[in-house]
Scaffold this motif. Sequence first.
Motif, PDB file in Angstrom:
ATOM      1  N   ALA A 138      -1.080  10.502   5.625  1.00 36.66           N
ATOM      2  CA  ALA A 138      -1.500  10.253   4.239  1.00 36.66           C
ATOM      3  C   ALA A 138      -0.529   9.328   3.517  1.00 36.66           C
ATOM      4  N   ILE A 139       0.733   9.323   3.935  1.00 35.42           N
ATOM      5  CA  ILE A 139       1.730   8.474   3.287  1.00 35.42           C
ATOM      6  C   ILE A 139       1.883   7.146   4.000  1.00 35.42           C
ATOM      7  N   THR A 175       0.806  -1.224   0.000  1.00 36.20           N
ATOM      8  CA  THR A 175       0.000   0.000   0.000  1.00 36.20           C
ATOM      9  C   THR A 175       0.838   1.273   0.000  1.00 36.20           C
ATOM     10  N   LEU A 176       2.086   1.213   0.440  1.00 40.36           N
ATOM     11  CA  LEU A 176       2.907   2.429   0.464  1.00 40.36           C
ATOM     12  C   LEU A 176       3.082   3.045  -0.923  1.00 40.36           C
ATOM     13  N   SER A 225      -0.582   8.718  -4.373  1.00 38.37           N
ATOM     14  CA  SER A 225      -1.801   9.495  -4.168  1.00 38.37           C
ATOM     15  C   SER A 225      -1.492  10.834  -3.507  1.00 38.37           C
ATOM     16  N   THR A 226      -0.575  10.832  -2.543  1.00 40.56           N
ATOM     17  CA  THR A 226      -0.195  12.071  -1.863  1.00 40.56           C
ATOM     18  C   THR A 226       0.497  13.030  -2.822  1.00 40.56           C
ATOM     19  N   ARG A 227       1.381  12.496  -3.649  1.00 38.05           N
ATOM     20  CA  ARG A 227       2.046  13.346  -4.648  1.00 38.05           C
ATOM     21  C   ARG A 227       1.038  13.942  -5.614  1.00 38.05           C
ATOM     22  N   GLU A 228       0.070  13.131  -6.024  1.00 38.08           N
ATOM     23  CA  GLU A 228      -0.948  13.622  -6.945  1.00 38.08           C
ATOM     24  C   GLU A 228      -1.798  14.699  -6.280  1.00 38.08           C
ATOM     25  N   ARG A 229      -2.107  14.509  -5.010  1.00 36.83           N
ATOM     26  CA  ARG A 229      -2.873  15.521  -4.283  1.00 36.83           C
ATOM     27  C   ARG A 229      -2.118  16.842  -4.231  1.00 36.83           C
ATOM     28  N   LEU A 230      -0.815  16.785  -3.991  1.00 42.16           N
ATOM     29  CA  LEU A 230      -0.008  18.002  -3.957  1.00 42.16           C
ATOM     30  C   LEU A 230       0.031  18.656  -5.337  1.00 42.16           C
ATOM     31  N   HIS A 231       0.217  17.866  -6.380  1.00 41.30           N
ATOM     32  CA  HIS A 231       0.264  18.423  -7.739  1.00 41.30           C
ATOM     33  C   HIS A 231      -1.065  19.068  -8.110  1.00 41.30           C
ATOM     34  N   LEU A 232      -2.157  18.435  -7.735  1.00 41.58           N
ATOM     35  CA  LEU A 232      -3.471  18.993  -8.036  1.00 41.58           C
ATOM     36  C   LEU A 232      -3.667  20.317  -7.296  1.00 41.58           C
ATOM     37  N   ARG A 261      12.834   3.329   4.249  1.00 45.42           N
ATOM     38  CA  ARG A 261      13.614   2.688   3.187  1.00 45.42           C
ATOM     39  C   ARG A 261      12.740   2.455   1.947  1.00 45.42           C
ATOM     40  N   GLN A 262      11.523   1.968   2.163  1.00 43.23           N
ATOM     41  CA  GLN A 262      10.616   1.721   1.031  1.00 43.23           C
ATOM     42  C   GLN A 262      10.240   3.031   0.340  1.00 43.23           C
TER      43      GLN A 262
END
Length: 234
Positions: free
Chosen positions: A226-227, A5-6, A12-19, A46-47
Amino acid sequence: MTDITLPASLASTRERLHLALEQAGRPLNAARLLAVSKTKPAELIRQAWQLGQREFGENYLQEALEKQTQLADFDDIVWHFIGPLQSNKTRAVAENFAWVHSVDREKIARRLNEQRPENLPPLNVCLQVNISAEPSKSGVSLEALPALAREVAHLPNLRLRGLMAIPAPADSLAEQRRPFARLRHALEQLQQELPETPLDTLSMGMSDDLEAAVQEGATLVRLGTAIFGARATH
């Protein structure tokens, strides 16, 4: 959270920031994601690193130092200390972090300056502002901010980069934006007063108010749940 899920949550978090940046009419590289990894194991960091995340924020010093030891093979991780900072913690923070977001008084700044190792570049510093004037919160007042900024800007082993705040919770986007706007205005005033100082950072915005912070000019948003998922309960 599992390693299955990570990738999805980080994407999803990156996309939310970009949006949020798109909706604010700002370039997609105008704000960076700081992954708040407090209480999370080194394996999850690490992941996240393997997925391209490089900047991580920690609140608890001893826990952070243990993770840094476990992840010593990753020399490009940028560690940010974002928790409350007492005098007895300054040496370890000065020696082991690239950024500190929670400087709110001259004594702490001077200790960090004196204790920063000579072989390391200047420590990047954000001044924490108590933007909602909450008695229970750390942070310098807006009234005392200019004097503190002038003091920190002249310390040779620190690099004053900007401001950080954790506003009081608010329900609507408009209410969330107001304290962030005050912080942005405070940074703009300091930029005029200290033109030789690289004041380029607004560390503001978390899981519940990222969009409001980006609307008001955030350059670093601090997201953990969120992450990485909710913090473990014992």
